[in-house]
Scaffold this active site. Structure first.
Site, PDB file in Angstrom:
ATOM      1  N   CYS A  67       7.200  -6.187   7.644  1.00 45.10           N
ATOM      2  CA  CYS A  67       8.377  -5.599   8.304  1.00 45.10           C
ATOM      3  C   CYS A  67       8.849  -6.561   9.373  1.00 45.10           C
ATOM      4  O   CYS A  67       8.042  -7.126  10.118  1.00 45.10           O
ATOM      5  CB  CYS A  67       8.023  -4.259   8.935  1.00 45.10           C
ATOM      6  SG  CYS A  67       9.439  -3.456   9.726  1.00 45.10           S
ATOM      7  N   CYS A  89       3.130   8.818   0.718  1.00 44.42           N
ATOM      8  CA  CYS A  89       3.751   7.997   1.751  1.00 44.42           C
ATOM      9  C   CYS A  89       3.909   6.611   1.146  1.00 44.42           C
ATOM     10  O   CYS A  89       2.919   5.957   0.819  1.00 44.42           O
ATOM     11  CB  CYS A  89       2.831   7.974   2.975  1.00 44.42           C
ATOM     12  SG  CYS A  89       3.322   6.784   4.218  1.00 44.42           S
ATOM     13  N   CYS A 129       7.273  -3.994  15.612  1.00 42.63           N
ATOM     14  CA  CYS A 129       6.837  -3.110  16.698  1.00 42.63           C
ATOM     15  C   CYS A 129       5.428  -3.482  17.148  1.00 42.63           C
ATOM     16  O   CYS A 129       4.557  -3.769  16.327  1.00 42.63           O
ATOM     17  CB  CYS A 129       6.862  -1.660  16.233  1.00 42.63           C
ATOM     18  SG  CYS A 129       8.507  -1.141  15.721  1.00 42.63           S
ATOM     19  N   CYS A 186      -0.820   6.477   9.577  1.00 38.77           N
ATOM     20  CA  CYS A 186       0.447   5.860   9.969  1.00 38.77           C
ATOM     21  C   CYS A 186       0.220   4.570  10.724  1.00 38.77           C
ATOM     22  O   CYS A 186      -0.565   4.529  11.662  1.00 38.77           O
ATOM     23  CB  CYS A 186       1.217   6.785  10.906  1.00 38.77           C
ATOM     24  SG  CYS A 186       1.900   8.174  10.090  1.00 38.77           S
ATOM     25  N   GLU A 196       0.816  -1.203   0.000  1.00 39.20           N
ATOM     26  CA  GLU A 196       0.000   0.000   0.000  1.00 39.20           C
ATOM     27  C   GLU A 196       0.859   1.267   0.000  1.00 39.20           C
ATOM     28  O   GLU A 196       1.982   1.269   0.506  1.00 39.20           O
ATOM     29  CB  GLU A 196      -0.871   0.030   1.261  1.00 39.20           C
ATOM     30  CG  GLU A 196      -1.960  -1.020   1.224  1.00 39.20           C
ATOM     31  CD  GLU A 196      -2.843  -0.996   2.468  1.00 39.20           C
ATOM     32  OE1 GLU A 196      -3.922  -1.566   2.419  1.00 39.20           O
ATOM     33  OE2 GLU A 196      -2.451  -0.387   3.481  1.00 39.20           O
ATOM     34  N   CYS A 227       2.203  -1.510  15.688  1.00 40.22           N
ATOM     35  CA  CYS A 227       2.106  -1.237  14.255  1.00 40.22           C
ATOM     36  C   CYS A 227       1.484  -2.407  13.496  1.00 40.22           C
ATOM     37  O   CYS A 227       1.892  -3.556  13.683  1.00 40.22           O
ATOM     38  CB  CYS A 227       3.511  -0.941  13.731  1.00 40.22           C
ATOM     39  SG  CYS A 227       3.635  -0.877  11.941  1.00 40.22           S
TER      40      CYS A 227
HETATM   41  N1  SAH Z   1       9.670   1.519   9.688  1.00 37.19           N
HETATM   42  C1  SAH Z   1       9.849   2.918   9.711  1.00 37.19           C
HETATM   43  C2  SAH Z   1       8.950   3.660   8.748  1.00 37.19           C
HETATM   44  C3  SAH Z   1       7.531   3.193   8.625  1.00 37.19           C
HETATM   45  S1  SAH Z   1       6.464   3.481   9.986  1.00 37.19           S
HETATM   46  C4  SAH Z   1       9.681   3.447  11.118  1.00 37.19           C
HETATM   47  O1  SAH Z   1       9.223   2.713  11.975  1.00 37.19           O
HETATM   48  O2  SAH Z   1      10.049   4.595  11.346  1.00 37.19           O
HETATM   49  C5  SAH Z   1       6.214   5.238   9.920  1.00 37.19           C
HETATM   50  C6  SAH Z   1       5.855   5.872  11.256  1.00 37.19           C
HETATM   51  O3  SAH Z   1       4.542   5.440  11.680  1.00 37.19           O
HETATM   52  C7  SAH Z   1       6.797   5.484  12.377  1.00 37.19           C
HETATM   53  O4  SAH Z   1       7.134   6.594  13.161  1.00 37.19           O
HETATM   54  C8  SAH Z   1       5.977   4.504  13.170  1.00 37.19           C
HETATM   55  O5  SAH Z   1       6.429   4.372  14.469  1.00 37.19           O
HETATM   56  C9  SAH Z   1       4.604   5.121  13.058  1.00 37.19           C
HETATM   57  N2  SAH Z   1       3.497   4.231  13.424  1.00 37.19           N
HETATM   58  C10 SAH Z   1       3.462   2.890  13.367  1.00 37.19           C
HETATM   59  N3  SAH Z   1       2.273   2.430  13.815  1.00 37.19           N
HETATM   60  C11 SAH Z   1       1.538   3.521  14.155  1.00 37.19           C
HETATM   61  C12 SAH Z   1       0.212   3.704  14.650  1.00 37.19           C
HETATM   62  N4  SAH Z   1      -0.581   2.673  14.852  1.00 37.19           N
HETATM   63  N5  SAH Z   1      -0.214   4.975  14.897  1.00 37.19           N
HETATM   64  C13 SAH Z   1       0.591   6.029  14.634  1.00 37.19           C
HETATM   65  N6  SAH Z   1       1.843   5.912  14.134  1.00 37.19           N
HETATM   66  C14 SAH Z   1       2.317   4.678  13.903  1.00 37.19           C
HETATM   67 FE1  SF4 Z   2       8.331  -1.843  10.980  1.00 37.31          FE
HETATM   68 FE2  SF4 Z   2       6.011  -0.756  11.780  1.00 37.31          FE
HETATM   69 FE3  SF4 Z   2       8.089  -0.834  13.446  1.00 37.31          FE
HETATM   70 FE4  SF4 Z   2       8.158   0.822  11.301  1.00 37.31          FE
HETATM   71  S1  SF4 Z   2       6.739   0.927  13.027  1.00 37.31           S
HETATM   72  S2  SF4 Z   2       9.802  -0.541  12.040  1.00 37.31           S
HETATM   73  S3  SF4 Z   2       7.016  -0.437   9.807  1.00 37.31           S
HETATM   74  S4  SF4 Z   2       7.007  -2.636  12.605  1.00 37.31           S
END
Ligand code: SAH
Ligand code: SF4
Length: 340
Positions: free
Chosen positions: A110, A103, A114, A331, A90, A117
């Site tokens: 990934c 974006c 995390c 995000c 996406e 996420c």
């Molecule tokens: N993997 C990279 C880039 C993709 S995620 C990273 O983690 O930075 C892009 C941003 O979205 C990151 O700051 C991540 O922490 C944030 N993010 C992930 N899940 C989210 C959520 N459920 N609500 C808000 N931001 C989120």
């Molecule tokens: Fe991966 Fe989501 Fe963590 Fe970014 S926030 S590093 S996309 S698991």
């Protein structure tokens, strides 16, 4: 193989190999990037035999096909793209008055995993190629019939864990023969792959770096972002400070605000400490709830208190305006299928 993932030197080598003069490379790239044409049959200023040879090589212009889309009332639009091997990713289009941002994703899934996420919860499938990354931006520009001014690697995946393809894609977005986007309008967001941050600082590109900070102690950050066990806070922050010093670019510290988890007084005081005295900016991010994840967003008043306290202590800070949550395009809500 696709033309779109190749740089000028590679397209020139291909053209010469097929017995054509070097200048054909720029003609070919013009069709793909400037006119958005993928079908060699339509590239009318190229000799028929050359077009035939390109086809016979199994080459294509672009890398993606559109598999679905969902648009929010404010114009934010989520796109689902099908890759050549039938996996999907996406990307999101975010229109504002002065800027049109895409974006984009750098991996299918990934591996960082995390806890908050949606992508992290889906696991890791594979890296995207440079062509698959660039084509997300190109296709959205074509669909919207607009010039995309900004692009952020904040979709699915950890960009610095797919370093070569991501940096190549950013160079193609920036190239005069590519999408001609200013490097200063391109941003990489990372969960903190320290060696790759140093490598990026040496690329000689004026890119923006954003660090997913989200916590001010190693104990909490390791719970939220497992990569923190490999590259703990002190190392990550030193790498970011060095990046800012070397590139003279202000680093963004992203801080998702999670109710009762990282939004207390002690967190705020530590946040001020670690963001003081160097070229950075704190972006407070409202949390977008993800199915089965045990987190809730901090109340608006807590976010405002953080903002006011940071500003009062001389730390540049802002609250991110969330867009696209109603179509699961915000995000951290991106997965490999479209949920309408
Ligand atoms: N993997 C990279 C880039 C993709 S995620 C990273 O983690 O930075 C892009 C941003 O979205 C990151 O700051 C991540 O922490 C944030 N993010 C992930 N899940 C989210 C959520 N459920 N609500 C808000 N931001 C989120
Ligand atoms: Fe991966 Fe989501 Fe963590 Fe970014 S926030 S590093 S996309 S698991």
């Amino acid at each position: 193989m696709q033309i779109i993932g190749l740089n000028l030197e590679e397209v020139e080598a291909l053209v010469l190999e097929l017995g054509e003069p070097r200048y054909r490379a720029r003609q070919l790239l013009d069709w793909v990037y400037k006119k958005g044409i993928d079908d060699f049959g339509q590239m009318t200023n190229l000799p028929a035999l050359f077009r035939h040879r390109l086809q016979a090589r199994g080459l294509t212009g672009g890398a993606l096909t559109l598999a679905g889309a969902a648009e929010a009332a404010d114009g934010t639009k989520k796109y689902l793209f099908r890759l050549p091997d039938d996996l999907c990713v996406e990307a999101v289009y975010i229109p504002e008055e002065k800027r049109k941002t895409v974006c984009f994703s750098t991996q299918v899934g990934c591996a960082v995993g995390c806890a908050f996420c949606a992508t992290g919860r889906q696991g890791f499938q594979r890296n995207l190629t440079a062509g698959e990354i660039v084509d997300q931006v190109r296709r959205i520009g074509l669909d919207q019939q607009t010039r995309i001014s900004h692009a952020v690697a904040m979709g699915q995946g950890e960009p610095l864990a797919n370093y070569a393809a991501t940096v190549k894609a950013l160079r193609l977005l920036n190239a005069d023969y590519g999408l001609q986007m200013a490097a200063r309008h391109l941003t990489i967001s990372t969960s903190g792959v320290v060696p790759a941050i140093y490598r990026l600082a040496d690329e000689g590109l004026q890119l923006n770096l954003a660090l997913s900070l989200h916590a001010t102690s190693d104990e909490l950050r390791s719970q939220l972002i497992p990569l923190n066990r490999t590259y703990p806070l002190a190392q990550v922050l030193r790498a970011c400070r060095d990046y800012a010093a070397k590139t003279k670019r202000r680093v963004t510290l992203e801080y998702i605000m999670l109710a009762g988890v990282n939004d207390g007084e002690a967190d705020l005081v530590r946040l001020v400490e670690l963001a003081s005295g160097w070229l950075c900016h704190v972006n407070l991010i409202p949390y977008n709830p993800v199915p089965a994840a045990p987190y809730r967003p901090s109340p608006l008043q807590t976010r405002r208190r953080f903002l006011a306290f940071l500003s009062a202590h001389g730390v540049a800070a802002s609250i991110r305006q969330e867009r696209g949550a109603e179509v699961n395009a915000a995000c951290g809500q991106l997965r490999s299928h479209l949920k309408l």
